[in-house]
Motif scaffolding. Structure first.
Motif, PDB file in Angstrom:
ATOM      1  N   LEU A  32       0.829  -1.199   0.000  1.00  0.00           N
ATOM      2  CA  LEU A  32       0.000   0.000   0.000  1.00  0.00           C
ATOM      3  C   LEU A  32       0.868   1.255   0.000  1.00  0.00           C
ATOM      4  N   PHE A  33       1.975   1.232   0.750  1.00  0.00           N
ATOM      5  CA  PHE A  33       2.910   2.359   0.764  1.00  0.00           C
ATOM      6  C   PHE A  33       3.479   2.605  -0.640  1.00  0.00           C
ATOM      7  N   ILE A  34       3.866   1.535  -1.308  1.00  0.00           N
ATOM      8  CA  ILE A  34       4.430   1.656  -2.665  1.00  0.00           C
ATOM      9  C   ILE A  34       3.387   2.227  -3.623  1.00  0.00           C
ATOM     10  N   CYS A  35       2.165   1.680  -3.560  1.00  0.00           N
ATOM     11  CA  CYS A  35       1.117   2.096  -4.500  1.00  0.00           C
ATOM     12  C   CYS A  35       0.717   3.550  -4.306  1.00  0.00           C
ATOM     13  N   PHE A  36       0.557   3.981  -3.049  1.00  0.00           N
ATOM     14  CA  PHE A  36       0.153   5.366  -2.823  1.00  0.00           C
ATOM     15  C   PHE A  36       1.299   6.336  -3.070  1.00  0.00           C
ATOM     16  N   VAL A 184      -1.424   9.082   3.019  1.00  0.00           N
ATOM     17  CA  VAL A 184      -1.768   7.658   3.121  1.00  0.00           C
ATOM     18  C   VAL A 184      -0.511   6.790   2.986  1.00  0.00           C
ATOM     19  N   ALA A 185       0.401   7.197   2.116  1.00  0.00           N
ATOM     20  CA  ALA A 185       1.651   6.445   1.955  1.00  0.00           C
ATOM     21  C   ALA A 185       2.435   6.448   3.268  1.00  0.00           C
ATOM     22  N   LEU A 186       2.499   7.599   3.933  1.00  0.00           N
ATOM     23  CA  LEU A 186       3.211   7.696   5.211  1.00  0.00           C
ATOM     24  C   LEU A 186       2.543   6.832   6.277  1.00  0.00           C
ATOM     25  N   LEU A 187       1.218   6.897   6.371  1.00  0.00           N
ATOM     26  CA  LEU A 187       0.484   6.094   7.351  1.00  0.00           C
ATOM     27  C   LEU A 187       0.641   4.599   7.064  1.00  0.00           C
ATOM     28  N   SER A 188       0.676   4.249   5.791  1.00  0.00           N
ATOM     29  CA  SER A 188       0.856   2.845   5.404  1.00  0.00           C
ATOM     30  C   SER A 188       2.231   2.348   5.818  1.00  0.00           C
ATOM     31  N   LEU A 189       3.235   3.220   5.680  1.00  0.00           N
ATOM     32  CA  LEU A 189       4.593   2.849   6.078  1.00  0.00           C
ATOM     33  C   LEU A 189       4.659   2.620   7.590  1.00  0.00           C
ATOM     34  N   ILE A 190       3.973   3.482   8.347  1.00  0.00           N
ATOM     35  CA  ILE A 190       3.930   3.307   9.805  1.00  0.00           C
ATOM     36  C   ILE A 190       3.237   1.993  10.160  1.00  0.00           C
TER      37      ILE A 190
END
Length: 294
Positions: A32-36, A184-190
């Motif tokens: 999800l991090f990669i996609c966003f 969203v990418a940052l939150l997904s990474l967390i």
């Protein structure tokens, strides 16, 4: 054109499972991090091509930021967590209540009853195809032991239908999706570092799969949906969303991953019938809402 873009987003979501099969080894939140991240990059690429300011500040209000993040991240977070607590078949079925809810939200005055009937027929078609695709009965093994998963899946349905309805009531540039994607990418990474073990040995197939997901169903499609639900025929887009699982099933058949069955034809007919009942047969766009009219 906006309605067509919205339908394109739905079609893109229909090939999510097929593309996801290419990236099955990548942890969910890491993917999800990669996609966003790719989704956010699309905004900057577009601005660079148009020779506009790359870092022009977004014009979203606080509610738009909050609901946008809740919609894009909250939906995926609840979905991935639901799969940890309940069987995928029941999770998928509950999640796909969102087109039914959205159909009721956006139905014109005087058409709520038709929207409900059409939505229920479409949902019946979805339940058939999900049961067929995931190898079992959608209503088998329902147990209170899975209540947490069921509640998370129901949250997905409410989150995405509410997010989509909110979009339909607001104006704003589709570029806002790019800024939301960064958050969203940052939150997904967390979430990835909180719940998963990193996986970095990507194969060429996985890289291509992740890129296609970011450009399509888990990235680019959100820009198209933003335009479609704001400017297009909302009722038609809502009921047409039931077609996504059908597109998934047909794409897997064409790819040789699944086999054709009569159930798919029945499901297709039910979804089409539900669409005719729930939504006027027209591609006419709704009037564009001007700032200050809400």
């Amino acid at each position: 054109m906006p309605t067509f873009l919205g339908l394109t987003a739905i079609s893109s979501w229909g090939v999510l499972a097929l593309l996801g099969s290419l990236t099955s080894k990548i942890p969910a939140f890491q993917l999800l991090f990669i996609c966003f991240s790719i989704s956010a990059a699309l905004m900057f690429i577009k601005r660079g091509a148009q020779h506009t300011a790359l870092f022009e500040r977004p014009t979203m209000s606080s509610p738009q930021w909050l609901i946008g993040i809740a919609g894009l991240f909250g939906f995926h977070f609840c979905y991935f967590m639901a799969l940890r607590f309940a069987p995928a078949i029941q999770v998928s079925l509950i999640v796909y209540l969102w087109p039914l809810i959205l159909t009721l939200f956006v139905a014109e005055k005087g058409r709520k009853k038709q929207a409900l009937y059409g939505g229920l027929i479409g949902f019946t078609g979805v339940s058939l195809v999900i049961s067929q695709h995931q190898g079992g009965s959608a209503f088998a093994d329902i147990s209170s032991d899975y209540l947490t998963g069921y509640l998370l899946a129901a949250s997905c349905a409410l989150i995405w239908s509410t997010y989509s309805w909110y979009l339909s009531k607001n104006t704003g540039s589709a570029d806002n999706i790019g800024w939301l994607s960064l958050v969203v990418a940052l939150l997904s990474l967390i979430a990835h570092f909180s719940f998963e073990t990193p996986y970095w040995q990507f194969s060429t197939t996985e890289i291509i799969g992740a890129l296609l997901l970011g450009l399509g169903p888990v990235g680019g499609a959100f820009y198209l949906w933003d335009i479609g639900i704001k400017q297009g025929n909302r009722s038609l887009l809502a009921i047409s969303s039931f077609a996504a699982p059908l597109i998934t099933a047909f794409s897997l058949v064409l790819a040789g991953i699944s086999e054709w069955s009569f159930i798919l034809l029945v499901a297709l007919l039910l979804v089409v019938a539900g669409g005719f009942i729930a939504s006027p047969v027209t591609l006419r766009a709704k009037p564009v809402i001007k700032p200050g009219q809400i």
